[in-house]
Design a protein around this motif. Structure first.
Motif, PDB file in Angstrom:
ATOM      1  N   THR A 177      45.152  44.399  28.132  1.00  0.00           N
ATOM      2  CA  THR A 177      44.258  44.473  29.286  1.00  0.00           C
ATOM      3  C   THR A 177      44.824  45.436  30.317  1.00  0.00           C
ATOM      4  N   ASP A 178      44.100  46.485  30.602  1.00  0.00           N
ATOM      5  CA  ASP A 178      44.530  47.496  31.578  1.00  0.00           C
ATOM      6  C   ASP A 178      43.642  47.426  32.811  1.00  0.00           C
ATOM      7  N   LEU A 179      44.169  47.935  33.899  1.00  0.00           N
ATOM      8  CA  LEU A 179      43.436  47.972  35.158  1.00  0.00           C
ATOM      9  C   LEU A 179      43.130  49.434  35.473  1.00  0.00           C
ATOM     10  N   LYS A 180      41.863  49.752  35.706  1.00  0.00           N
ATOM     11  CA  LYS A 180      41.480  51.149  35.898  1.00  0.00           C
ATOM     12  C   LYS A 180      40.604  51.300  37.142  1.00  0.00           C
ATOM     13  N   TYR A 181      40.902  52.332  37.945  1.00  0.00           N
ATOM     14  CA  TYR A 181      40.098  52.669  39.123  1.00  0.00           C
ATOM     15  C   TYR A 181      39.714  54.146  39.061  1.00  0.00           C
ATOM     16  N   GLU A 182      38.529  54.426  39.500  1.00  0.00           N
ATOM     17  CA  GLU A 182      38.137  55.811  39.740  1.00  0.00           C
ATOM     18  C   GLU A 182      38.418  56.135  41.201  1.00  0.00           C
ATOM     19  N   PHE A 183      38.893  57.335  41.465  1.00  0.00           N
ATOM     20  CA  PHE A 183      39.075  57.810  42.833  1.00  0.00           C
ATOM     21  C   PHE A 183      37.886  58.682  43.221  1.00  0.00           C
ATOM     22  N   GLY A 184      37.453  58.578  44.450  1.00  0.00           N
ATOM     23  CA  GLY A 184      36.366  59.423  44.931  1.00  0.00           C
ATOM     24  C   GLY A 184      36.519  59.684  46.419  1.00  0.00           C
ATOM     25  N   LYS A 185      35.767  60.650  46.933  1.00  0.00           N
ATOM     26  CA  LYS A 185      35.839  60.953  48.363  1.00  0.00           C
ATOM     27  C   LYS A 185      35.082  59.922  49.190  1.00  0.00           C
ATOM     28  N   VAL A 186      34.189  59.162  48.526  1.00  0.00           N
ATOM     29  CA  VAL A 186      33.432  58.109  49.202  1.00  0.00           C
ATOM     30  C   VAL A 186      33.523  56.842  48.361  1.00  0.00           C
ATOM     31  N   ALA A 187      33.791  55.705  49.020  1.00  0.00           N
ATOM     32  CA  ALA A 187      33.897  54.449  48.296  1.00  0.00           C
ATOM     33  C   ALA A 187      32.513  53.958  47.869  1.00  0.00           C
ATOM     34  N   LYS A 188      32.423  53.497  46.637  1.00  0.00           N
ATOM     35  CA  LYS A 188      31.202  52.869  46.127  1.00  0.00           C
ATOM     36  C   LYS A 188      31.599  51.957  44.988  1.00  0.00           C
ATOM     37  N   GLN A 189      30.633  51.322  44.363  1.00  0.00           N
ATOM     38  CA  GLN A 189      30.959  50.362  43.320  1.00  0.00           C
ATOM     39  C   GLN A 189      31.760  51.017  42.199  1.00  0.00           C
ATOM     40  N   GLY A 190      32.962  50.447  41.954  1.00  0.00           N
ATOM     41  CA  GLY A 190      33.830  50.972  40.905  1.00  0.00           C
ATOM     42  C   GLY A 190      34.618  52.207  41.287  1.00  0.00           C
ATOM     43  N   VAL A 191      34.515  52.628  42.551  1.00  0.00           N
ATOM     44  CA  VAL A 191      35.197  53.848  42.997  1.00  0.00           C
ATOM     45  C   VAL A 191      35.984  53.548  44.274  1.00  0.00           C
ATOM     46  N   LEU A 192      37.265  53.930  44.273  1.00  0.00           N
ATOM     47  CA  LEU A 192      38.103  53.778  45.460  1.00  0.00           C
ATOM     48  C   LEU A 192      38.056  55.058  46.286  1.00  0.00           C
ATOM     49  N   GLU A 193      37.923  54.899  47.589  1.00  0.00           N
ATOM     50  CA  GLU A 193      37.961  56.076  48.457  1.00  0.00           C
ATOM     51  C   GLU A 193      39.386  56.614  48.516  1.00  0.00           C
ATOM     52  N   PHE A 194      39.526  57.892  48.211  1.00  0.00           N
ATOM     53  CA  PHE A 194      40.842  58.519  48.286  1.00  0.00           C
ATOM     54  C   PHE A 194      41.148  58.815  49.749  1.00  0.00           C
ATOM     55  N   PRO A 195      42.405  58.599  50.193  1.00  0.00           N
ATOM     56  CA  PRO A 195      42.730  58.839  51.602  1.00  0.00           C
ATOM     57  C   PRO A 195      42.279  60.227  52.051  1.00  0.00           C
ATOM     58  N   PRO A 196      41.458  60.323  53.092  1.00  0.00           N
ATOM     59  CA  PRO A 196      40.895  61.613  53.497  1.00  0.00           C
ATOM     60  C   PRO A 196      41.916  62.600  54.055  1.00  0.00           C
ATOM     61  N   ASP A 197      43.100  62.096  54.481  1.00  0.00           N
ATOM     62  CA  ASP A 197      44.099  62.993  55.069  1.00  0.00           C
ATOM     63  C   ASP A 197      45.006  63.625  54.012  1.00  0.00           C
ATOM     64  N   ILE A 198      44.731  63.392  52.727  1.00  0.00           N
ATOM     65  CA  ILE A 198      45.523  63.996  51.651  1.00  0.00           C
ATOM     66  C   ILE A 198      44.801  65.240  51.151  1.00  0.00           C
ATOM     67  N   PRO A 199      45.342  66.436  51.408  1.00  0.00           N
ATOM     68  CA  PRO A 199      44.646  67.664  50.992  1.00  0.00           C
ATOM     69  C   PRO A 199      44.746  67.906  49.491  1.00  0.00           C
ATOM     70  N   GLY A 200      43.779  68.652  48.966  1.00  0.00           N
ATOM     71  CA  GLY A 200      43.841  69.096  47.578  1.00  0.00           C
ATOM     72  C   GLY A 200      43.182  68.181  46.577  1.00  0.00           C
ATOM     73  N   PHE A 201      42.638  67.027  47.029  1.00  0.00           N
ATOM     74  CA  PHE A 201      42.045  66.093  46.088  1.00  0.00           C
ATOM     75  C   PHE A 201      40.606  66.487  45.761  1.00  0.00           C
ATOM     76  N   LYS A 202      40.268  66.434  44.459  1.00  0.00           N
ATOM     77  CA  LYS A 202      38.899  66.703  44.012  1.00  0.00           C
ATOM     78  C   LYS A 202      38.324  65.491  43.268  1.00  0.00           C
ATOM     79  N   GLU A 203      39.048  65.026  42.260  1.00  0.00           N
ATOM     80  CA  GLU A 203      38.611  63.865  41.503  1.00  0.00           C
ATOM     81  C   GLU A 203      39.830  63.247  40.836  1.00  0.00           C
ATOM     82  N   GLY A 204      39.709  61.967  40.478  1.00  0.00           N
ATOM     83  CA  GLY A 204      40.864  61.353  39.838  1.00  0.00           C
ATOM     84  C   GLY A 204      40.579  59.964  39.311  1.00  0.00           C
ATOM     85  N   GLN A 205      41.550  59.447  38.551  1.00  0.00           N
ATOM     86  CA  GLN A 205      41.450  58.114  37.959  1.00  0.00           C
ATOM     87  C   GLN A 205      42.861  57.537  37.854  1.00  0.00           C
TER      88      GLN A 205
END
Length: 550
Positions: A196-224
Motif C-alpha cells: 500500500t503506497d501513498l500518492k499525492y499530485e502536486f498542483g498550483k491550485v488545491a482541488k480533490q486529489g491535488v495538493l497545492e504546491f507552496p506558491p513561494d517556491i520558484p520553478g514548479f510546473k507539475e509534480g507527484q
C-alpha cells in the motif's frame, strides 16, 4: 590481506588523516541550508518536505490510545453525594488538531469520602504527540462543579505502568487507578501494508486529489509525490524507539541542510536540521531492491533490534517537472555530539581500496573529518576496533547475522562504516565567533537562525556563556540518540560508531558480468569488490573478525 602487507615509507594514511583533521587553523566546512541560489536542490528539497509533512499528518498515523481505569477514590474531603472524574491529555502535537483529548465519567456515589468508580476512560493519543512530553490531568468534581481533588501524571508513566497505582490528590485523598496502553504496532502488519503506497499530485491550485504546491517556491510546473509502504516504515520508527512526533520534528520543522559528498554515484545527500537523519537520492534499481526485500528487511529488524544494518525510515518517489527522483531516509551512523576524527569504509577487498591524495587532504566538516580511509590504508598501522571481549563477541555475532541476511537477499558491495572519536585529540571545531555562523560546533547540532539571534543578543562579549543553556534540550536529545556508541578499552579510550551501509546493490546480470571481467579476464581473482553474495559475505566477515579485537 595481511599476507600482501607492504612497507609504506613515511607516515601511514591513518597518521596522515589524524594529523590533517587536528591541524591548527584548519578550515571547517559548514553544512549550509539549501537556498534559492541552488534552484534545483531547493525545488527538490521543498517538494519532498511538502509531501512528507502531508503524509505524516494524515494517513501515515499509527493508532494509539491509553485506557485509564479509575478503581476507587478514598479520603476525599467533601460532603456525601456524588462525584465524577475527568481526564485530559495535554501535550504538544505538531500541525495536528486532535479530537477526544478530554473525557469524563458519570457521577458515582461518594460516602464517607470514598467513591468506588470501576470505570475505564479511553483517550486517543494524537499521531504527532510525543508521549514523553505529555501528561494526563485527572480532576475530581462534585455535583456543584467544585474541584475536590486533582493530580497530574506523565503520560509515559501511564504507558509503562504494569500494575495498579495510588496517586495523591491535591486537596486530600488517594486515587487508585490502572492503565493500559494499546497501539497498532502491537499486532503484526498485514500483507497489504507492504503493497500500500501513498500518492499525492502536486498542483498550483488545491482541488480533490491535488495538493497545492507552496506558491513561494520558484520553478514548479507539475509534480507527484509517492511514499512507499508508509505504515511499514512508521512501524520501523516505532520499533527503534522513534515516535512519529519526534520524526516529524526532526524532518519537517526545518529545511534540510546539504552535505556535499565525494560519492562516485553522484547522489545528493541532505541531513535533517538536527543531524539525526540522512536523506539520500537513489536510482530506480535501488528503489526496486528495497521494495522487494522490505518484508524480509522488516522481519530481520524486528527480530534483531541491535542490527548494524542501516535503518531505513522512508522510501519516496518524487516526479517533478517531468523528472523522476527516488529518495530514502535513514538514520545517520554518526548521530552524536562527539567529533568523529577518523572514518573508515571497509569492504574486505583490496583492489582499488586506497584513499587518494585528494581524500587525505579533504576539508573537515563541523561534524566529522572529510577524509574516508579504506581497507588498504590500514596496512602498517595497529588500528582496530579495540573493545571489551563481551562487546566484541556480541558485535561479531550481530555482524554474522546481518551478513547472513544480506547474502540471502543477493546483496553485495556493502561496507562497514566506522567512525572513531579520540578523547585525547583536539576538537577541530574551535569555539570562536566564526563558529556560530551556522551550526553548533560544540554540540554537533545545527543552530537555527532564531537560536543564532538569541545567542548574540544575550551577551555580546561572551556568547559561549549562554550556549549550553540555549541548547540544553537539544543536547539531552543527542545523548539519548548516541546510546549505540561503543567504548574502547585501549590506552586512548576511543569511542566507535559502526554501521553497515550501501545495502541496495544486488548481484544480478550486470554485476555478474563485472565480476567475470575483473576477476577472470583482468586476473584480479577474488580481491575485487564485486563477487557473488556468499563469497562477498565470507570475505567481509573474515576481514572484520581480524579488525575487531576483544
Amino acid at each position: 590481506w595481511k599476507g600482501q602487507e607492504k612497507k609504506i615509507e613515511g607516515p601511514s594514511p591513518v597518521d596522515r588523516a589524524l594529523a590533517h583533521v587536528t591541524k591548527k587553523d584548519n578550515e571547517i566546512k559548514s553544512f549550509a541550508g539549501i537556498g534559492k541560489e541552488k534552484p534545483q536542490l531547493f525545488l527538490l528539497s521543498a517538494a519532498l518536505l511538502h509531501g512528507i509533512r502531508t503524509a505524516l499528518t494524515t494517513t501515515c498515523s499509527l493508532r494509539r490510545k491509553i485506557s485509564i481505569e479509575i478503581i476507587k477514590i478514598s479520603g476525599l474531603n467533601c460532603e456525601d453525594g456524588h462525584v465524577k472524574a475527568t481526564l485530559e491529555l495535554r501535550g504538544h502535537s505538531a500541525r495536528e488538531e486532535p479530537a477526544n483529548l478530554k473525557v469524563e465519567s458519570e457521577f458515582v456515589a461518594c460516602e464517607g469520602g470514598v467513591a468506588n468508580f470501576n470505570k475505564s476512560l479511553e483517550i486517543d493519543i494524537p499521531n504527532l504527540m510525543v508521549t514523553t512530553e505529555a501528561e494526563i490531568e485527572m480532576v475530581i468534581y462534585d455535583k456543584n462543579d467544585t474541584v475536590v481533588g486533582m493530580v497530574k501524571v506523565p503520560l509515559s508513566e501511564c504507558i509503562e505502568a504494569k500494575s495498579n497505582r495510588e496517586l495523591k490528590l491535591s486537596k486530600g485523598g488517594v486515587l487508585l487507578i490502572s492503565s493500559t496502553y494499546s497501539s497498532e504496532t502491537s499486532k503484526p502488519p498485514s500483507s497489504g501494508n507492504f503493497h500500500t503506497d501513498l500518492k499525492y499530485e502536486f498542483g498550483k491550485v488545491a482541488k480533490q486529489g491535488v495538493l497545492e504546491f507552496p506558491p513561494d517556491i520558484p520553478g514548479f510546473k507539475e509534480g507527484q509525490f509517492k511514499f512507499y509502504c508508509p505504515k511499514i516504515f512508521m512501524r520501523l520508527c516505532d520499533h527503534f524507539g522513534i515516535q512519529c512526533g519526534e520524526f516529524y520534528n526532526s524532518i519537517c520543522n526545518n529545511a534540510f541542510v546539504e552535505f556535499v559528498s565525494n560519492s562516485k554515484s553522484g547522489a545528493f545527500f541532505f541531513f535533517s536540521n538536527d543531524g539525526r537523519y540522512m536523506i539520500k537520492t537513489i536510482d530506480q534499481g535501488e528503489c526496486k531492491c528495497l521494495r522487494q526485500m522490505l518484508p524480509k528487511y522488516y522481519e530481520h529488524c524486528i527480530k534483531n533490534s541491535s542490527t548494524l544494518i542501516c535503518r531505513f525510515y522512508g522510501l519516496f518517489r518524487l516526479r517533478l517537472n517531468r523528472r523522476t527522483h527516488y529518495f530514502v531516509i535513514m538514520e545517520s551512523v554518526f548521530n552524536t555530539p562527539k567529533y568523529i576524527h577518523l572514518i573508515l569504509d571497509l569492504k574486505g577487498s583490496t583492489t582499488n581500496r586506497n584513499a587518494t591524495e585528494k581524500d587525505l587532504k579533504a576539508t573537515p566538516t563541523e561534524h566529522f573529518t572529510g577524509t574516508i580511509l579504506k581497507d588498504n590504508d590500514l596496512r602498517n598501522s595497529n588500528l582496530c576496533v579495540d573493545v571489551d571481549q563481551i562487546v566484541a563477541c556480541k558485535l561479531k555475532t550481530n555482524l554474522a547475522s546481518d551478513v547472513r541476511f544480506l547474502s540471502s537477499q543477493g546483496i553485495i558491495d556493502y561496507s562497514l562504516l566506522v567512525g572513531i572519536h579520540y578523547p585525547d585529540l583536539d576538537d577541530p571545531r574551535t569555539v570562536t565567533e566564526k563558529s556560530y555562523r551556522r551550526g553548533s560546533l560544540s554540540t554537533n547540532i545545527p543552530i537555527s537562525p532564531s537560536y543564532e539571534t538569541k545567542l548574540h543578543s544575550l551577551d555580546g562579549n561572551d556568547p559561549n556563556k549562554h550556549l549550553e543553556k540555549l541548547l540544553d534540550s537539544n543536547c539531552r536529545a543527542a545523548k539519548r540518540r548516541s546510546s549505540g556508541e561503543l567504548q574502547g578499552v585501549g590506552k586512548r579510550k576511543e569511542v566507535y560508531f559502526i554501521g553497515i551501509i550501501d545495502i541496495l546493490i544486488q548481484f544480478g546480470i550486470f554485476k555478474g558480468g563485472e565480476y567475470l571481467f575483473k576477476s577472470k579476464l583482468k586476473g584480479h581473482g577474488e580481491r575485487v569488490s564485486v563477487i557473488p553474495p556468499e563469497k562477498y559475505g565470507q570475505r567481509f566477515l573474515k576481514f572484520m573478525n581480524f579488525f575487531i579485537k576483544g
